[in-house]
Motif scaffolding. Structure first.
Motif, PDB file in Angstrom:
ATOM      1  N   ASP A  64       0.826  -1.206   0.000  1.00  0.00           N
ATOM      2  CA  ASP A  64       0.000   0.000   0.000  1.00  0.00           C
ATOM      3  C   ASP A  64       0.862   1.260   0.000  1.00  0.00           C
ATOM      4  O   ASP A  64       1.929   1.301   0.615  1.00  0.00           O
ATOM      5  N   ARG A  65       0.413   2.316  -0.700  1.00  0.00           N
ATOM      6  CA  ARG A  65       1.175   3.559  -0.821  1.00  0.00           C
ATOM      7  C   ARG A  65       1.501   4.169   0.540  1.00  0.00           C
ATOM      8  O   ARG A  65       2.626   4.624   0.789  1.00  0.00           O
ATOM      9  N   VAL A  66       0.534   4.180   1.433  1.00  0.00           N
ATOM     10  CA  VAL A  66       0.770   4.768   2.753  1.00  0.00           C
ATOM     11  C   VAL A  66       1.840   3.989   3.502  1.00  0.00           C
ATOM     12  O   VAL A  66       2.760   4.568   4.096  1.00  0.00           O
ATOM     13  N   GLN A  67       1.740   2.663   3.469  1.00  0.00           N
ATOM     14  CA  GLN A  67       2.750   1.845   4.135  1.00  0.00           C
ATOM     15  C   GLN A  67       4.129   2.030   3.483  1.00  0.00           C
ATOM     16  O   GLN A  67       5.145   2.095   4.168  1.00  0.00           O
ATOM     17  N   GLY A  68       4.140   2.122   2.153  1.00  0.00           N
ATOM     18  CA  GLY A  68       5.399   2.333   1.458  1.00  0.00           C
ATOM     19  C   GLY A  68       6.049   3.649   1.859  1.00  0.00           C
ATOM     20  O   GLY A  68       7.269   3.718   2.067  1.00  0.00           O
ATOM     21  N   ASP A  69       5.247   4.707   1.979  1.00  0.00           N
ATOM     22  CA  ASP A  69       5.783   5.999   2.404  1.00  0.00           C
ATOM     23  C   ASP A  69       6.279   5.951   3.849  1.00  0.00           C
ATOM     24  O   ASP A  69       7.290   6.567   4.195  1.00  0.00           O
ATOM     25  N   ASN A  70       5.561   5.217   4.708  1.00  0.00           N
ATOM     26  CA  ASN A  70       6.026   5.046   6.082  1.00  0.00           C
ATOM     27  C   ASN A  70       7.375   4.334   6.123  1.00  0.00           C
ATOM     28  O   ASN A  70       8.268   4.702   6.901  1.00  0.00           O
ATOM     29  N   MET A  71       7.526   3.316   5.290  1.00  0.00           N
ATOM     30  CA  MET A  71       8.808   2.607   5.213  1.00  0.00           C
ATOM     31  C   MET A  71       9.920   3.543   4.738  1.00  0.00           C
ATOM     32  O   MET A  71      11.036   3.532   5.252  1.00  0.00           O
ATOM     33  N   GLY A  72       9.591   4.392   3.751  1.00  0.00           N
ATOM     34  CA  GLY A  72      10.570   5.343   3.253  1.00  0.00           C
ATOM     35  C   GLY A  72      10.983   6.354   4.307  1.00  0.00           C
ATOM     36  O   GLY A  72      12.166   6.726   4.399  1.00  0.00           O
ATOM     37  N   MET A  73      10.045   6.801   5.114  1.00  0.00           N
ATOM     38  CA  MET A  73      10.374   7.753   6.178  1.00  0.00           C
ATOM     39  C   MET A  73      11.295   7.133   7.217  1.00  0.00           C
ATOM     40  O   MET A  73      12.213   7.789   7.735  1.00  0.00           O
ATOM     41  N   LEU A  74      11.089   5.861   7.514  1.00  0.00           N
ATOM     42  CA  LEU A  74      11.993   5.170   8.437  1.00  0.00           C
ATOM     43  C   LEU A  74      13.391   5.047   7.835  1.00  0.00           C
ATOM     44  O   LEU A  74      14.397   5.152   8.543  1.00  0.00           O
ATOM     45  N   ALA A  75      13.473   4.857   6.517  1.00  0.00           N
ATOM     46  CA  ALA A  75      14.775   4.774   5.847  1.00  0.00           C
ATOM     47  C   ALA A  75      15.547   6.076   5.987  1.00  0.00           C
ATOM     48  O   ALA A  75      16.779   6.068   6.136  1.00  0.00           O
ATOM     49  N   THR A  76      14.845   7.213   5.970  1.00  0.00           N
ATOM     50  CA  THR A  76      15.544   8.489   6.133  1.00  0.00           C
ATOM     51  C   THR A  76      16.163   8.622   7.521  1.00  0.00           C
ATOM     52  O   THR A  76      17.188   9.284   7.691  1.00  0.00           O
ATOM     53  N   VAL A  77      15.549   7.994   8.507  1.00  0.00           N
ATOM     54  CA  VAL A  77      16.103   8.039   9.861  1.00  0.00           C
ATOM     55  C   VAL A  77      17.415   7.236   9.919  1.00  0.00           C
ATOM     56  O   VAL A  77      18.387   7.644  10.572  1.00  0.00           O
ATOM     57  N   ILE A  78      17.458   6.100   9.231  1.00  0.00           N
ATOM     58  CA  ILE A  78      18.699   5.316   9.156  1.00  0.00           C
ATOM     59  C   ILE A  78      19.820   6.180   8.576  1.00  0.00           C
ATOM     60  O   ILE A  78      20.940   6.224   9.104  1.00  0.00           O
ATOM     61  N   ASN A  79      19.519   6.894   7.493  1.00  0.00           N
ATOM     62  CA  ASN A  79      20.529   7.761   6.881  1.00  0.00           C
ATOM     63  C   ASN A  79      20.928   8.910   7.800  1.00  0.00           C
ATOM     64  O   ASN A  79      22.099   9.292   7.858  1.00  0.00           O
ATOM     65  N   ALA A  80      19.954   9.479   8.512  1.00  0.00           N
ATOM     66  CA  ALA A  80      20.259  10.570   9.441  1.00  0.00           C
ATOM     67  C   ALA A  80      21.216  10.098  10.534  1.00  0.00           C
ATOM     68  O   ALA A  80      22.163  10.810  10.903  1.00  0.00           O
ATOM     69  N   LEU A  81      20.997   8.897  11.041  1.00  0.00           N
ATOM     70  CA  LEU A  81      21.876   8.354  12.087  1.00  0.00           C
ATOM     71  C   LEU A  81      23.283   8.070  11.541  1.00  0.00           C
ATOM     72  O   LEU A  81      24.280   8.254  12.244  1.00  0.00           O
ATOM     73  N   ALA A  82      23.354   7.627  10.282  1.00  0.00           N
ATOM     74  CA  ALA A  82      24.662   7.377   9.671  1.00  0.00           C
ATOM     75  C   ALA A  82      25.446   8.680   9.517  1.00  0.00           C
ATOM     76  O   ALA A  82      26.659   8.728   9.801  1.00  0.00           O
ATOM     77  N   ILE A  83      24.774   9.739   9.081  1.00  0.00           N
ATOM     78  CA  ILE A  83      25.435  11.044   8.952  1.00  0.00           C
ATOM     79  C   ILE A  83      25.860  11.556  10.327  1.00  0.00           C
ATOM     80  O   ILE A  83      26.964  12.077  10.505  1.00  0.00           O
ATOM     81  N   GLN A  84      24.995  11.391  11.310  1.00  0.00           N
ATOM     82  CA  GLN A  84      25.336  11.810  12.668  1.00  0.00           C
ATOM     83  C   GLN A  84      26.592  11.105  13.162  1.00  0.00           C
ATOM     84  O   GLN A  84      27.505  11.728  13.726  1.00  0.00           O
TER      85      GLN A  84
END
Length: 237
Positions: A64-84
């Motif tokens: 589902d599109r909503v679930q897919g977008d939620n998954m994508g938002m969680l992926a951005t947090v992984i990247n944010a932690l890597a940059i940190q």
């Protein structure tokens, strides 16, 4: 020289030729941000999550599109932690703030707190997108830049040095623009950012610079206000 900037990074730019992260890209990114911070520039970052997951891909898998977008938002947090981690590894004080509450790993986004972190010289990394489906990280960048009163959004591209009339890799006659207005983006159909983000930048009179992050010192040059890449704003110059 800008006093407060928002750096927009794509998730794919962090990966390079690797699957998820290229350690050399993360290291170089951190070093350039540290160099700019030494000049007294206040730096916020919004990062995408395309090196892990993209909404269109998961939709093709029947998610589902909503679930897919939620998954994508969680992926951005992984990247944010890597940059940190990369920044703190070289002594840069940072805070990750997310629009989706996850108190074990990051602070919730609060506008006044984010501004205070910037004033104290911390690099603030925004993860989790807007916190709502159907909005891209381009829109997140436009929203957060407006909320923290950044002077410019620095859109760091992977191996593209600005905005062209066509894909320069496919069309050798593609023209590079040095300046555009937001109406130009909409009227010419230039794929710099989505229409929601474009409209938000135009409404809030936000300046945008599109440049190649892979050229050495370009991030520092952009933050210093050097005219590299393509400048986009509300008015004709």
């Amino acid at each position: 020289m800008y006093k407060r900037v928002l750096l927009k990074l794509s998730g794919e730019a962090l990966a390079g030729n690797e699957k998820n992260f290229d350690p050399s890209i993360l290291q170089n990114l951190a070093l350039e941000i540290k160099e700019a911070q030494k000049l007294g520039i206040q730096i916020a970052i919004v990062v995408g999550g395309g090196n892990f997951i993209r909404g269109k891909v998961v939709e093709g898998l029947g998610i589902d599109r909503v679930q897919g977008d939620n998954m994508g938002m969680l992926a951005t947090v992984i990247n944010a932690l890597a940059i940190q981690s990369s920044l703190e590894g070289i002594g840069v004080d940072t805070r990750v703030m997310t629009s989706i509450e996850m108190s074990k790993v990051a602070e919730p986004f609060i506008q006044r707190r984010a501004v205070r972190h910037l004033e104290k010289g911390r690099v603030v990394i925004f993860g989790g997108g807007t916190g709502s489906p159907y909005f891209s990280t381009d829109t997140t960048a436009a929203l957060r830049a407006s909320e923290i009163k950044a002077e410019v959004i620095l859109m760091a591209k992977n191996s593209v040095d600005g905005v062209y009339s066509a894909d320069p890799k496919k069309d050798p006659k593609a023209k590079k623009y040095t300046h555009l207005t937001y109406m130009d983006l909409l009227n010419k159909g230039l794929q710099v950012m989505d229409s929601t983000a474009t409209s938000m930048c135009m409404d809030n009179d936000m300046e945008l610079m599109v440049f190649n992050m892979n050229e050495k010192d370009n991030i520092v040059k952009a933050m210093k206000g050097e005219k590299i890449g393509t400048i986009i704003n509300k008015e004709e110059k």
